[in-house]
Write a protein that holds these residues in place. Structure first.
Motif, short mmCIF file in Angstrom:
data_model
loop_
_atom_site.label_atom_id
_atom_site.label_comp_id
_atom_site.label_asym_id
_atom_site.label_seq_id
_atom_site.Cartn_x
_atom_site.Cartn_y
_atom_site.Cartn_z
N THR B 119 -8.25 -5.51 13.95
CA THR B 119 -7.25 -6.68 14.21
C THR B 119 -7.76 -7.80 14.28
OG1 THR B 119 -6.23 -4.64 15.49
CG2 THR B 119 -5.20 -6.99 15.59
N TYR B 136 -12.36 -4.21 4.04
CA TYR B 136 -11.62 -3.01 4.48
C TYR B 136 -12.77 -1.71 4.51
CZ TYR B 136 -8.05 -5.79 2.52
OH TYR B 136 -7.04 -6.89 2.54
N TYR B 377 -5.28 4.68 6.62
CA TYR B 377 -4.06 4.18 6.91
C TYR B 377 -3.94 3.10 7.90
CZ TYR B 377 -2.83 9.08 5.25
OH TYR B 377 -2.74 10.07 4.50
N GLN B 380 -5.01 0.04 6.14
CA GLN B 380 -3.96 -0.48 5.30
C GLN B 380 -2.77 -1.18 6.24
OE1 GLN B 380 -2.58 3.01 3.54
NE2 GLN B 380 -1.76 1.92 1.94
N ALA B 381 -2.49 -0.81 7.33
CA ALA B 381 -1.42 -1.17 8.29
C ALA B 381 -1.89 -2.45 8.77
CB ALA B 381 -1.25 -0.16 9.39
N ARG B 384 -2.59 -4.86 6.07
CA ARG B 384 -1.50 -4.87 4.89
C ARG B 384 -2.17 -4.98 3.55
NH1 ARG B 384 0.43 -8.13 8.79
NH2 ARG B 384 1.86 -7.47 9.91
N ARG B 386 -3.54 -2.77 0.03
CA ARG B 386 -3.06 -1.55 -0.85
C ARG B 386 -4.29 -0.58 -0.69
NH1 ARG B 386 -3.85 -2.05 -5.78
NH2 ARG B 386 -4.84 -4.02 -5.80
#
Lengths: 165, 422
Positions: B119, B136, B377, B380-381, B384, B386
């Motif tokens: 975050t 990522y 996941y 991704q969350a 945001r 892909r």
């Protein structure tokens, strides 16, 4: 239905409170042992009961909110009609399992209750205190699984309680 | 024959999306009934699981890390580490990895680690021009440190089902965890130099002091938890309770924890705990049933009959776990595969603690291999992003993790030195 949903959600909150309470009791135990040299006879046993009750009463809500861990890889690839069918079948399988565990869990509880069995620990609590949440939690899970079967047939199988883990 | 039919039925149930806990429990119960064994064993196995004192550590560690997460500790930690290493080449990436490593010592879950640090770190790194896929991958992989560096929920579960010492497992995770951090750091530096990433100006000493003071309580908490377990002052469960209490004190003192934040933390901890413990309970029912059918014995006889070298065994198991990791989530893998594989591993001379660490590193790979990987996941969350971008970024980190597996095989002391020889 709304009443049942509210009950299930309230039980999930009760589960959360029980876990926090278990933390408080065990922290008190450590403090009592190290700083006052007076370990409790109740903290370990009661916090264990909180874990048993908390997990089992929160279980139906986890099903409703799709918070139980499941393998999505194949299901998401299925066409909608087929997916409704498999989701419903999956929930019926959960219902069947829950029904059998409720039945035999109830036997274990009833047996201890009738015989008045106790844990034989310092607190010497009745054993059924730890055994009751099994039939209770699984009976609620059974009802919830039937609710979910109906929802799945209607095409509603998305997560309702927020994300995963 | 039995083996194929049982595993086939299990996979069919799982792919139908029966929750893992109930698929394992239900199949176990069916096997008990079909085999003429008492179905009472199912509720008994569920009860005996939830009656395990060590498993009480699961909700308490989750409460601790969720409280710290809601209290914004991730931001403080990241700011402090960044003030010290931000001016290195790839400084922001290095700070991210080190923050993940430190948070891993307060959190037993890789998802919590990836979410807490992600975050804060993802927006910051993208703002400074780091390539998205790298960012990522870095966070997804950095998050997995959460389960290798103690405390670790998969290790608690592994210790519970194998009846091995959770303390020894915790300590055995430290060595490989540090090696993995070092590899991630070196990779980040090299990649940033090669990629021409701009180097930042060093922080002032004042900045370093201010941010470090703010992060200090969380770092002390990590030390308290690990040292308390190591010295034998607390059991892992008690350490978790002390950690939970301390996390409340810290976040209240910093003034960052609200009542609604606390309620959310407790509710999240409840949902994750119930999901985890019910899978353990389901696996216990399943494990009981397959043991009565002598499945683990058959499999280990099959393995030892066909695979005669430890190296071959580890290679085969690694490939199987990597393939399973494509569809399975971490904990389910540990619970399904450990009872099946550990007997054979022990016949071939592997230490059960070593094997636990091996499983955890392999499971970390599962956490970041698409299409199913919890950390993917999360990233991704949070970002945001892909799935394709996240998956692409993860590849080099996966290679580094497999390097650690190889190192563990060649040098078992990497894991076993701290618990047994120090």
């Amino acid at each position: 239905m709304a009443v049942f949903d509210t009950l299930i959600r309230a039980l999930a909150w009760a589960g959360a409170a029980l876990f926090a309470l278990a933390g408080a009791m065990l922290f008190y135990e450590v403090v009592a042992r190290y700083f006052f040299n007076a370990p409790t006879i109740w903290a370990a046993e009661l916090s264990q009961l909180a874990l048993i009750w908390g997990t089992l009463v929160a279980m139906p809500w986890c099903l409703a909110a799709r918070r139980h861990i499941a393998v999505d890889a194949l299901a998401v690839l299925l066409p909608d009609g087929l997916r409704r069918g498999t989701e419903a079948a999956a929930m019926l399988a959960v219902a069947a399992f829950a029904a059998i565990v409720t039945w035999y869990g109830g036997d274990i509880f009833a047996d201890s209750f009738v015989r008045g069995r106790t844990t034989g620990s310092m607190l010497d609590l009745p054993t059924w205190l730890a055994e009751l949440p099994v039939p209770l939690g699984f009976a609620l899970l059974f009802v919830q699984a039937l609710v979910e079967t109906r929802r799945a047939l209607a095409g509603d199988y998305a997560a309702r309680g927020g994300g995963h883990e | 024959m039995n083996v194929v039919a049982i595993l086939g039925a299990l996979f069919a149930l799982l792919l139908m999306r029966v929750p893992v806990a109930f698929a394992l429990g239900g199949l176990g119960l069916t096997l008990l009934i079909l085999g003429g064994f008492s179905p009472l064993m199912a509720p008994q196995a569920i009860l005996s699981t939830l009656d395990g004192f060590i498993l009480l550590a699961v909700p308490l560690f989750l409460l601790m890390s969720n409280v710290l997460l809601k209290g914004g500790v991730g931001r403080d930690l990241f700011a402090a580490v960044h003030a010290w290493v931000g001016h290195w080449p790839g400084g922001l990436a290095v700070a991210t990895i080190l923050s993940c490593g430190i948070f891993a010592a307060i959190s037993g879950s890789s998802v919590a680690t990836a979410a807490t640090i992600g975050t804060v770190a993802i927006p910051e790194m993208i703002k400074r021009g780091y390539e998205k896929t790298f960012v990522y991958g870095l966070l997804a992989a950095g998050g997995t440190l959460g389960i290798l560096i103690p405390p670790s929920i998969p290790m608690i579960v592994y210790g519970f089902i194998t009846e091995e010492s959770v303390i020894a497992l915790f300590l055995a995770g430290i060595g490989p965890g540090l090696v993995l951090i070092a590899l991630f750091v070196v990779f980040s530096i090299v990649r940033s130099i090669l990629g021409g990433q701009a180097v930042e100006a060093p922080a002032t000493w004042r900045e370093r002091l201010v941010t470090s003071l703010r992060a200090l309580p969380s770092i002390l908490l990590a030390v308290l938890v690990v040292a308390g377990i190591y010295s034998g002052a607390f059991t892992p469960t008690e350490a978790a309770a002390v950690g939970f209490a301390a996390s409340l004190v810290i976040t209240l003192a910093l003034g960052t924890l609200t009542w609604s934040g606390f309620k959310e933390a407790a509710f999240e901890a409840m949902a994750t705990t119930a999901a985890i413990l019910l899978i353990v309970a389901g696996a216990k029912v399943f494990g009981k049933a397959i043991t009565l059918y002598r499945i683990p014995q058959d499999i280990s006889a099959f393995i030892t009959g066909n695979i005669d070298t430890p190296l071959m065994f580890i290679l085969v198991v690694s490939v199987v776990l990597l393939i399973m990791g494509l569809v399975f989530e971490a904990l389910s893998m540990v619970l399904i595969m450990t009872p099946v594989l550990l007997p054979a591993a022990m016949i071939l001379g592997f230490d059960p603690i070593w094997f636990g660490i091996f499983m955890v590193v392999m499971v970390e790979c599962a956490l970041i291999t698409p299409p199913v990987g919890l950390n993917l996941y999360v990233i991704q969350a949070v970002a945001r992003a892909r799935m394709g971008e996240v998956a692409e970024g993860v590849a080099p980190f996966l290679a580094l993790m497999l390097t650690v597996v190889a190192a563990l095989y060649i040098l078992p002391d990497l894991a076993l030195y701290i618990p047994f020889k120090l």
